[in-house]
Enzyme design. Structure first.
Site, mmCIF file in Angstrom:
data_model
loop_
_atom_site.group_PDB
_atom_site.id
_atom_site.type_symbol
_atom_site.label_atom_id
_atom_site.label_comp_id
_atom_site.label_asym_id
_atom_site.label_seq_id
_atom_site.Cartn_x
_atom_site.Cartn_y
_atom_site.Cartn_z
ATOM 1 C CD GLU A 81 -3.103 -0.754 0.186
ATOM 2 O OE1 GLU A 81 -3.114 0.355 -0.384
ATOM 3 O OE2 GLU A 81 -3.936 -1.637 -0.062
ATOM 4 C CD GLU A 112 4.799 -21.449 11.302
ATOM 5 O OE1 GLU A 112 4.850 -21.631 12.525
ATOM 6 O OE2 GLU A 112 3.847 -20.899 10.722
#
Length: 271
Positions: A81, A112
């Site tokens: 953004e 992960e």
């Protein structure tokens, strides 16, 4: 280590399957109300981290977010953004997720858990001590993130983190930890809920305050935003009209000429 993983503790609610829709929504909302208060308590920590980020970006450095699962996706969302909102290059704020771009939409098993891949992913960007790396992990125990920050520390790279547990392994690794402790989730262990909301609020604060400090906002307006659709072009024209007290047609002509609100205002004033 005295570490309690409150994000994994049992929900305050039980027999969720017996609740009506109204009860479910009301109870979730009640839990959500506690999140901004948890973030408020972490404001001094956020301030210290933002000070470091602003200093490094002013010197030409970059901000990296890295995480796994929901945490990684939130970092990528916030990073993505920044170019349209503040007009900065996509190379300034970068989101990295365990498992690569495929993991943005799909769960990547065991990604992960890697203790090597996080640092390897950072090296792909020629990471250096000009940059800041912020690890995001609700639990504060994600090996992919912790090991990457450990390597950053060894290479004199400033590290921060966002974790929703107090004194987590990640917080103890990061030089500038941020800990909005939200407590147990409505659905036990579903850290995409309160923890995810807290992380998003903190990320909003980090990038918005940083970009304001770097001069990408004038007054309260996004004068460097990208004019990527009709809505944003209209918003830009209105900014110019208000700033310069000129009619709509003239504002639109300026915006079409200079392709940027700041430049349109600057060149009109210098004209």
């Amino acid at each position: 280590m005295n570490f309690t993983k409150t994000t994994e503790q049992d929900s305050k609610y039980n027999h969720l399957e017996k609740m009506s829709i109204s009860e479910l929504l009301s109870n979730i909302n009640n839990e959500d109300k506690s999140v901004p208060l948890a973030v408020e308590k972490a404001l001094p920590q956020i301030e210290k981290l933002v000070e470091q980020i602003v200093a490094k970006l002013k010197e030409g450095g970059r901000l990296f977010y890295m995480g796994a699962g929901t945490s990684g996706r939130l970092g990528i969302l916030d990073a993505s953004e920044c170019p349209p909102t503040f007009g900065v290059s996509p190379d300034i704020v970068i989101g990295i997720i365990a498992g690569g771009d495929h993991a943005i939409r799909n769960a990547v098993e065991f990604a992960e858990d890697s203790i090597n891949q996080g640092w390897e992913d950072l090296k792909e960007y020629n990471i250096s001590d000009k940059d800041v790396v912020v690890g995001i992990a609700a639990s504060g125990t994600t090996p992919y993130v912790i090991s990457a920050l450990e390597q950053c520390n060894k290479n004199n790279i400033i590290t921060g983190c966002i974790s929703c547990n107090k004194d987590s392994p990640l917080s103890l690794t990061a030089q500038f930890p941020v800990e909005p402790v939200v407590g147990p989730e409505f659905v036990t262990g579903s850290s995409r809920m309160k923890a995810g909301t807290a992380q998003k609020l903190v990320l909003n604060m980090i990038t918005t305050s940083t970009m304001i400090q770097l001069g990408h906002i004038k007054g309260n307006k996004m004068v460097d935003m990208q004019l990527s659709n009709n809505k944003l072009f209209d918003r830009g024209a209105k900014m110019i009209m208000a700033e310069l007290s000129i009619p709509r047609e003239e504002a639109e002509d300026l915006l079409k000429t200079y392709k940027n609100v700041r430049l349109a205002i600057k060149n009109h004033n210098n004209g």
